[in-house]
Design a protein around this motif. Structure first.
Motif, PDB file in Angstrom:
ATOM      1  N   ARG A  45       0.836  -1.202   0.000  1.00  0.00           N
ATOM      2  CA  ARG A  45       0.000   0.000   0.000  1.00  0.00           C
ATOM      3  C   ARG A  45       0.870   1.250   0.000  1.00  0.00           C
ATOM      4  O   ARG A  45       2.044   1.203   0.346  1.00  0.00           O
ATOM      5  CB  ARG A  45      -0.895   0.006   1.236  1.00  0.00           C
ATOM      6  CG  ARG A  45      -1.825  -1.186   1.313  1.00  0.00           C
ATOM      7  CD  ARG A  45      -2.654  -1.142   2.581  1.00  0.00           C
ATOM      8  NE  ARG A  45      -1.818  -1.111   3.773  1.00  0.00           N
ATOM      9  CZ  ARG A  45      -1.692  -2.105   4.628  1.00  0.00           C
ATOM     10  NH1 ARG A  45      -2.349  -3.222   4.439  1.00  0.00           N
ATOM     11  NH2 ARG A  45      -0.930  -1.986   5.693  1.00  0.00           N
ATOM     12  N   CYS A  46       0.272   2.360  -0.354  1.00  0.00           N
ATOM     13  CA  CYS A  46       0.971   3.647  -0.280  1.00  0.00           C
ATOM     14  C   CYS A  46       1.448   3.870   1.149  1.00  0.00           C
ATOM     15  O   CYS A  46       0.721   3.595   2.104  1.00  0.00           O
ATOM     16  CB  CYS A  46       0.038   4.787  -0.663  1.00  0.00           C
ATOM     17  SG  CYS A  46      -0.380   4.824  -2.390  1.00  0.00           S
ATOM     18  N   GLY A  47       2.675   4.342   1.264  1.00  0.00           N
ATOM     19  CA  GLY A  47       3.230   4.641   2.573  1.00  0.00           C
ATOM     20  C   GLY A  47       3.975   3.487   3.208  1.00  0.00           C
ATOM     21  O   GLY A  47       4.643   3.675   4.218  1.00  0.00           O
ATOM     22  N   ASP A  48       3.877   2.280   2.641  1.00  0.00           N
ATOM     23  CA  ASP A  48       4.616   1.133   3.180  1.00  0.00           C
ATOM     24  C   ASP A  48       6.115   1.336   2.970  1.00  0.00           C
ATOM     25  O   ASP A  48       6.555   1.737   1.892  1.00  0.00           O
ATOM     26  CB  ASP A  48       4.197  -0.170   2.494  1.00  0.00           C
ATOM     27  CG  ASP A  48       2.884  -0.726   3.001  1.00  0.00           C
ATOM     28  OD1 ASP A  48       2.361  -0.215   4.011  1.00  0.00           O
ATOM     29  OD2 ASP A  48       2.386  -1.686   2.385  1.00  0.00           O
ATOM     30  N   TRP A  49       6.888   1.036   4.012  1.00  0.00           N
ATOM     31  CA  TRP A  49       8.346   1.090   3.941  1.00  0.00           C
ATOM     32  C   TRP A  49       8.871  -0.304   3.655  1.00  0.00           C
ATOM     33  O   TRP A  49       8.342  -1.289   4.155  1.00  0.00           O
ATOM     34  CB  TRP A  49       8.929   1.597   5.257  1.00  0.00           C
ATOM     35  CG  TRP A  49       8.807   3.076   5.385  1.00  0.00           C
ATOM     36  CD1 TRP A  49       7.769   3.761   5.919  1.00  0.00           C
ATOM     37  CD2 TRP A  49       9.743   4.051   4.946  1.00  0.00           C
ATOM     38  NE1 TRP A  49       7.997   5.112   5.851  1.00  0.00           N
ATOM     39  CE2 TRP A  49       9.210   5.317   5.254  1.00  0.00           C
ATOM     40  CE3 TRP A  49      10.992   3.980   4.314  1.00  0.00           C
ATOM     41  CZ2 TRP A  49       9.886   6.505   4.959  1.00  0.00           C
ATOM     42  CZ3 TRP A  49      11.650   5.162   4.023  1.00  0.00           C
ATOM     43  CH2 TRP A  49      11.099   6.402   4.343  1.00  0.00           C
ATOM     44  N   LEU A  50       9.920  -0.377   2.842  1.00  0.00           N
ATOM     45  CA  LEU A  50      10.539  -1.662   2.536  1.00  0.00           C
ATOM     46  C   LEU A  50      12.005  -1.453   2.190  1.00  0.00           C
ATOM     47  O   LEU A  50      12.441  -0.340   1.921  1.00  0.00           O
ATOM     48  CB  LEU A  50       9.805  -2.355   1.382  1.00  0.00           C
ATOM     49  CG  LEU A  50       9.559  -1.566   0.102  1.00  0.00           C
ATOM     50  CD1 LEU A  50      10.640  -1.855  -0.920  1.00  0.00           C
ATOM     51  CD2 LEU A  50       8.212  -1.946  -0.470  1.00  0.00           C
ATOM     52  N   ASP A  51      12.759  -2.540   2.254  1.00  0.00           N
ATOM     53  CA  ASP A  51      14.144  -2.545   1.802  1.00  0.00           C
ATOM     54  C   ASP A  51      14.164  -3.217   0.442  1.00  0.00           C
ATOM     55  O   ASP A  51      13.637  -4.322   0.278  1.00  0.00           O
ATOM     56  CB  ASP A  51      15.049  -3.323   2.764  1.00  0.00           C
ATOM     57  CG  ASP A  51      15.250  -2.608   4.083  1.00  0.00           C
ATOM     58  OD1 ASP A  51      15.185  -1.366   4.094  1.00  0.00           O
ATOM     59  OD2 ASP A  51      15.469  -3.285   5.092  1.00  0.00           O
ATOM     60  N   LEU A  52      14.757  -2.553  -0.524  1.00  0.00           N
ATOM     61  CA  LEU A  52      14.877  -3.070  -1.882  1.00  0.00           C
ATOM     62  C   LEU A  52      16.280  -3.619  -2.061  1.00  0.00           C
ATOM     63  O   LEU A  52      17.263  -2.911  -1.815  1.00  0.00           O
ATOM     64  CB  LEU A  52      14.602  -1.946  -2.879  1.00  0.00           C
ATOM     65  CG  LEU A  52      14.631  -2.275  -4.359  1.00  0.00           C
ATOM     66  CD1 LEU A  52      13.487  -3.213  -4.708  1.00  0.00           C
ATOM     67  CD2 LEU A  52      14.530  -0.994  -5.169  1.00  0.00           C
ATOM     68  N   HIS A  53      16.391  -4.888  -2.451  1.00  0.00           N
ATOM     69  CA  HIS A  53      17.690  -5.542  -2.622  1.00  0.00           C
ATOM     70  C   HIS A  53      18.326  -5.053  -3.919  1.00  0.00           C
ATOM     71  O   HIS A  53      17.726  -5.137  -4.988  1.00  0.00           O
ATOM     72  CB  HIS A  53      17.500  -7.057  -2.660  1.00  0.00           C
ATOM     73  CG  HIS A  53      18.774  -7.804  -2.682  1.00  0.00           C
ATOM     74  ND1 HIS A  53      19.237  -8.426  -3.814  1.00  0.00           N
ATOM     75  CD2 HIS A  53      19.699  -8.032  -1.722  1.00  0.00           C
ATOM     76  CE1 HIS A  53      20.386  -9.022  -3.551  1.00  0.00           C
ATOM     77  NE2 HIS A  53      20.687  -8.792  -2.289  1.00  0.00           N
TER      78      HIS A  53
END
Length: 78
Positions: free
Chosen positions: A30-38
């Motif tokens: 969803r909009c606003g979700d934080w994630l780490d991109l490899h």
């Protein structure tokens, strides 16, 4: 450490990105979700997912935007 990264693919039918857990279940990003991109070679990029006309990520102090390509599979940790 290898098991930490999950596939994130675009689902055209529901117009969103889905992170797959590996047991045929997934999480709709969803909009606003934080994630780490490899990025490879043990490097990662912390970013926030947003949606305008298309899905994109925001990174850094200056809120730099990068658009995601729907035909790509990304490795993420969320």
């Amino acid at each position: 450490m290898k098991g930490r990264w999950k596939d994130m693919k675009y689902n055209e039918d529901i117009d969103c990105w889905v992170v797959f857990w590996g047991d045929n279940t997934g999480y709709k990003v969803r909009c606003g979700d934080w994630l780490d991109l490899h990025l490879g070679d043990g490097r990662k990029l912390s970013c926030r997912m947003e949606l305008g006309r298309d899905w994109y990520i925001i990174v850094g102090r200056n809120d730099t935007k990068f658009y995601l390509k729907p035909n790509e599979t990304y490795q993420v940790n969320i």
